[in-house]
Design a protein around this motif. Structure first.
Motif, PDB file in Angstrom:
ATOM      1  N   UNK A 157     -13.194  34.551 -24.020  1.00 56.40           N
ATOM      2  CA  UNK A 157     -14.231  35.586 -23.988  1.00 56.40           C
ATOM      3  C   UNK A 157     -15.375  35.246 -23.032  1.00 56.40           C
ATOM      4  N   UNK A 158     -15.908  34.009 -23.164  1.00 55.41           N
ATOM      5  CA  UNK A 158     -17.063  33.642 -22.361  1.00 55.41           C
ATOM      6  C   UNK A 158     -16.740  33.490 -20.894  1.00 55.41           C
ATOM      7  N   UNK A 159     -15.459  33.280 -20.547  1.00 58.79           N
ATOM      8  CA  UNK A 159     -15.139  32.949 -19.165  1.00 58.79           C
ATOM      9  C   UNK A 159     -14.790  34.180 -18.319  1.00 58.79           C
ATOM     10  N   UNK A 160     -14.783  35.369 -18.921  1.00 60.10           N
ATOM     11  CA  UNK A 160     -14.429  36.547 -18.140  1.00 60.10           C
ATOM     12  C   UNK A 160     -15.599  36.930 -17.241  1.00 60.10           C
ATOM     13  N   UNK A 161     -15.427  36.748 -15.954  1.00 62.28           N
ATOM     14  CA  UNK A 161     -16.506  37.058 -15.016  1.00 62.28           C
ATOM     15  C   UNK A 161     -16.212  38.381 -14.355  1.00 62.28           C
ATOM     16  N   UNK A 162     -16.378  38.471 -13.024  1.00 62.00           N
ATOM     17  CA  UNK A 162     -16.021  39.675 -12.278  1.00 62.00           C
ATOM     18  C   UNK A 162     -14.558  39.988 -12.560  1.00 62.00           C
ATOM     19  N   UNK A 163     -14.211  41.279 -12.505  1.00 65.37           N
ATOM     20  CA  UNK A 163     -12.858  41.597 -12.979  1.00 65.37           C
ATOM     21  C   UNK A 163     -11.747  40.985 -12.129  1.00 65.37           C
ATOM     22  N   UNK A 164     -12.054  40.692 -10.863  1.00 67.69           N
ATOM     23  CA  UNK A 164     -11.006  40.083 -10.037  1.00 67.69           C
ATOM     24  C   UNK A 164     -10.702  38.650 -10.460  1.00 67.69           C
ATOM     25  N   UNK A 184       0.594  40.299  -5.883  1.00 60.88           N
ATOM     26  CA  UNK A 184      -0.590  40.804  -5.202  1.00 60.88           C
ATOM     27  C   UNK A 184      -1.756  39.904  -5.580  1.00 60.88           C
ATOM     28  N   UNK A 185      -2.478  39.430  -4.592  1.00 61.55           N
ATOM     29  CA  UNK A 185      -3.682  38.644  -4.876  1.00 61.55           C
ATOM     30  C   UNK A 185      -4.869  39.363  -4.228  1.00 61.55           C
ATOM     31  N   UNK A 186      -5.689  40.061  -5.029  1.00 62.85           N
ATOM     32  CA  UNK A 186      -6.824  40.756  -4.421  1.00 62.85           C
ATOM     33  C   UNK A 186      -7.858  39.778  -3.911  1.00 62.85           C
ATOM     34  N   UNK A 187      -8.332  40.014  -2.697  1.00 62.34           N
ATOM     35  CA  UNK A 187      -9.386  39.143  -2.166  1.00 62.34           C
ATOM     36  C   UNK A 187     -10.717  39.879  -2.179  1.00 62.34           C
ATOM     37  N   UNK A 188     -10.681  41.150  -2.494  1.00 60.40           N
ATOM     38  CA  UNK A 188     -11.921  41.911  -2.564  1.00 60.40           C
ATOM     39  C   UNK A 188     -11.667  43.288  -3.106  1.00 60.40           C
ATOM     40  N   UNK A 189     -12.745  44.006  -3.287  1.00 58.41           N
ATOM     41  CA  UNK A 189     -12.660  45.358  -3.820  1.00 58.41           C
ATOM     42  C   UNK A 189     -13.762  46.192  -3.171  1.00 58.41           C
ATOM     43  N   UNK A 190     -13.560  47.500  -3.130  1.00 55.71           N
ATOM     44  CA  UNK A 190     -14.593  48.400  -2.628  1.00 55.71           C
ATOM     45  C   UNK A 190     -14.575  48.545  -1.116  1.00 55.71           C
ATOM     46  N   UNK A 191     -15.435  49.429  -0.637  1.00 56.80           N
ATOM     47  CA  UNK A 191     -15.456  49.697   0.798  1.00 56.80           C
ATOM     48  C   UNK A 191     -16.831  50.201   1.223  1.00 56.80           C
ATOM     49  N   UNK A 192     -17.258  49.744   2.399  1.00 62.19           N
ATOM     50  CA  UNK A 192     -18.574  50.160   2.922  1.00 62.19           C
ATOM     51  C   UNK A 192     -18.451  51.173   4.048  1.00 62.19           C
ATOM     52  N   UNK A 193     -17.229  51.608   4.352  1.00 63.47           N
ATOM     53  CA  UNK A 193     -17.052  52.319   5.626  1.00 63.47           C
ATOM     54  C   UNK A 193     -17.277  53.824   5.584  1.00 63.47           C
ATOM     55  N   UNK A 194     -17.129  54.423   4.458  1.00 58.12           N
ATOM     56  CA  UNK A 194     -17.390  55.858   4.315  1.00 58.12           C
ATOM     57  C   UNK A 194     -16.702  56.696   5.389  1.00 58.12           C
ATOM     58  N   UNK A 195     -15.406  56.509   5.547  1.00 53.91           N
ATOM     59  CA  UNK A 195     -14.664  57.423   6.412  1.00 53.91           C
ATOM     60  C   UNK A 195     -14.850  58.814   5.796  1.00 53.91           C
ATOM     61  N   UNK A 196     -15.004  59.820   6.662  1.00 55.74           N
ATOM     62  CA  UNK A 196     -15.481  61.127   6.178  1.00 55.74           C
ATOM     63  C   UNK A 196     -14.581  61.738   5.096  1.00 55.74           C
ATOM     64  N   UNK A 197     -13.272  61.412   5.154  1.00 55.71           N
ATOM     65  CA  UNK A 197     -12.311  62.063   4.245  1.00 55.71           C
ATOM     66  C   UNK A 197     -12.099  61.287   2.950  1.00 55.71           C
ATOM     67  N   UNK A 198     -12.653  60.082   2.844  1.00 56.41           N
ATOM     68  CA  UNK A 198     -12.117  59.126   1.859  1.00 56.41           C
ATOM     69  C   UNK A 198     -13.018  58.939   0.635  1.00 56.41           C
ATOM     70  N   UNK A 212       6.354  31.379  -7.073  1.00 60.52           N
ATOM     71  CA  UNK A 212       6.234  32.650  -6.336  1.00 60.52           C
ATOM     72  C   UNK A 212       6.532  32.415  -4.864  1.00 60.52           C
ATOM     73  N   UNK A 213       7.221  33.385  -4.255  1.00 62.76           N
ATOM     74  CA  UNK A 213       7.671  33.229  -2.875  1.00 62.76           C
ATOM     75  C   UNK A 213       6.948  34.143  -1.900  1.00 62.76           C
ATOM     76  N   UNK A 214       6.274  35.141  -2.445  1.00 55.79           N
ATOM     77  CA  UNK A 214       5.601  36.092  -1.557  1.00 55.79           C
ATOM     78  C   UNK A 214       4.207  36.363  -2.123  1.00 55.79           C
ATOM     79  N   UNK A 215       3.194  36.076  -1.316  1.00 60.77           N
ATOM     80  CA  UNK A 215       1.810  36.288  -1.723  1.00 60.77           C
ATOM     81  C   UNK A 215       1.272  37.423  -0.855  1.00 60.77           C
ATOM     82  N   UNK A 216       0.802  38.482  -1.496  1.00 56.18           N
ATOM     83  CA  UNK A 216       0.288  39.620  -0.728  1.00 56.18           C
ATOM     84  C   UNK A 216      -1.219  39.718  -0.968  1.00 56.18           C
ATOM     85  N   UNK A 217      -1.990  39.335   0.042  1.00 55.40           N
ATOM     86  CA  UNK A 217      -3.451  39.379  -0.071  1.00 55.40           C
ATOM     87  C   UNK A 217      -3.887  40.824   0.151  1.00 55.40           C
ATOM     88  N   UNK A 218      -4.650  41.357  -0.797  1.00 57.21           N
ATOM     89  CA  UNK A 218      -5.009  42.775  -0.671  1.00 57.21           C
ATOM     90  C   UNK A 218      -6.518  43.005  -0.817  1.00 57.21           C
TER      91      UNK A 218
END
Ligand code: SAM
Ligand code: SF4
Length: 472
Positions: free
Chosen positions: A133-140, A153-167, A196-202
């Protein structure tokens, strides 16, 4: 990213004492991770979520992902959803469930299309709950329950600062936040240790990754053709934290010992760099497969999309990638029928497709997303015309992909086996090509094996051949 989020939600709930069940109708909790990037994805959610509630009214229905923060969606699905969960608030889910779960006799949870049964409340499971319980930090940072035994899948980040007009992503996922490099490296090391044989950084934009890292002797992998960055070399002497970008993170992941491949997605053309290309080319575990969304081939459209690069910049990087890695396979995302896209402007996208010679492309008809900048533009390209443009690009893609694949004929390539049906195995090359493998002399190939395959037939989107011998 949604798949990876579901794996983290499942891992989190397991730590709270829940276990999987395959039976959705008996689940005590069902979590749906939604995508709202296009209207078609959103429409699926309007079908799935009420269905879940109908088949199992006692289940606690949790909805997360892109659509969880949309008030119009919440209103429309209010009868079918008990908890709207912003993914960044995953730590809060346990507390919110505690208030509702007892209404169900057996607490069972399902994430995506699988499920978890609540485990007994033996001292062991209670201890796990309290310890974590105490060790749960950021969700990643939450340990996921990986769906596959060979590929993660290994997430290296989340979110986006780019604000493409459609997205919708910057609104749905918030601003960019990156995982500390040490944490990414620790997750990869533990996965490799487990086989594990394949690591996908996302991440939405892997190549705007930023973090700091403590000195690491491991970056000076003797096998790596690339020397450690000067900052890291200096860091090794003074033990200080040094800045690390995506290229350097790749080098560090590459230097983890073990027999595995590294893939990554998605790269933004405006953040491509020569350093990154050199790194991909020089790191032996990093696959020569690059997904570089162009979105359009016309500069005026790119500008209105707020993409912050030109077609010349984009094509320039493709040239550099192919010069450094002649075998690289390159895929893209493109949107047809963006508001105001004229026939002439679309012709420039067709031209880009011919010049780029893509191996794969995800071609999307523009779909207005509430709250985005482009939602204020008139969606003035007719559905029929969007379809025509989609088909025109698909036709070019089929030609370029087939021409690219013909280069594999007669060659022997490494294939990682990831599926089987009777005597036939399926797998992927390091360049991300799907391969149908006849077992040949190598009848005992298992999932996760890396084998040499001689390619004897090719189609637009797959290769086939006969296994020569196993490498591992
Ligand atoms: N971050 C990546 C990038 O910058 O290219 C893409 C992430 S986005 C979630 C995935 C893809 O969905 C985009 O590349 C785009 O082609 C497509 N997409 C996003 N919004 C869209 C919209 N409103 N209509 C059609 N396709 C869209
Ligand atoms: Fe969406 Fe653009 Fe961010 Fe990609 S870079 S997630 S397309 S806003």
């Amino acid at each position: 990213m949604n798949k990876s989020d579901s794996e983290r939600i499942a891992g989190y709930l397991e730590r709270l004492g829940y276990v999987w069940t395959d039976k959705r109708e008996k689940a005590g909790v069902v979590v749906t991770t939604t995508c709202g990037v296009r209207q078609s994805a959103e429409d699926r959610v309007y079908g799935i979520v009420p269905k879940i509630k109908k088949e199992n009214p006692k289940a606690v229905a949790v909805v997360t992902g892109c659509l969880a923060g949309r008030t119009d969606v919440q209103k429309r699905l209010k009868e079918s959803v008990d908890i709207w969960l912003p993914i960044n608030d995953l730590d809060g889910l346990g507390r919110r469930l505690q208030n509702i779960v007892p209404r169900h006799p057996t607490s069972v949870i399902e994430v995506g299309c699988r499920g978890i049964r609540k485990s007994d409340s033996s001292p062991a499971s209670r201890r796990t709950r309290n310890d974590k319980e105490g060790s749960i930090g950021g969700y990643l940072s939450i340990n996921p329950k990986y769906e596959s035994n060979i590929s993660a899948f290994v997430p290296i980040g989340n979110g986006c600062n780019n604000f493409c007009a459609y997205c919708v992503v910057p609104y749905a996922r918030g601003r960019e936040a990156y995982r500390p490099a040490e944490e990414v490296l620790a997750e990869v090391k533990s996965l490799v240790k487990k086989g594990y044989k394949e690591i996908i950084l996302i991440a939405q934009n892997v190549n705007s990754y930023k973090s700091e890292v403590r000195n690491s002797k491991s970056e000076t992998n003797p096998k790596s053709k690339i020397p450690a960055s000067p900052e890291l070399q200096r860091g090794e002497q003074n033990q200080k934290l040094t800045p690390i970008n995506f290229a350097r993170l790749l080098k560090q992941v590459n230097s983890i010992s073990g027999n595995f491949w590294i893939r990554f997605a998605t790269s933004h053309p405006k953040n491509m760099s020569e350093e990154l290309i050199e790194t991909i080319a020089g790191c032996e575990k990093v696959c020569h497969q690059i997904h570089l969304p162009a979105q359009a081939g016309d500069n005026e459209v790119l500008k209105r999309m707020n993409r912050k690069y030109t077609r010349e910049h984009y094509l320039g990087f493709l040239k550099k990638i192919r010069a450094a890695m002649p075998d690289a396979s390159i895929s893209t995302d493109v949107i047809v029928g963006f508001p105001g896209e004229t026939k002439q402007q679309f012709k420039n996208t067709e031209k880009l497709f011919r010049q780029a010679k893509f191996d794969m492309a995800f071609i999307a008809q523009y779909s207005p997303r509430p709250g985005t900048a482009a939602a204020r533009f008139k969606d003035d390209v007719m559905k029929r015309e969007k379809k025509r443009r989609e088909e025109a690009l698909t036709k070019i893609l089929r030609q370029t992909a087939l021409t690219n694949n013909k280069k594999y004929l007669g060659k022997t390539v490494e294939v990682m086996i990831d599926g089987r049906k009777n005597e036939v195995r399926f797998g992927k090359t390091k360049t991300g090509k799907n391969v149908k493998v006849k077992t040949g002399v190598n009848g005992k190939m298992r999932i996760g094996d890396i084998v040499k395959v001689k390619i004897d037939a090719v189609k637009e989107f797959n290769l086939s051949g006969t296994a020569a011998r196993s490498l591992k």
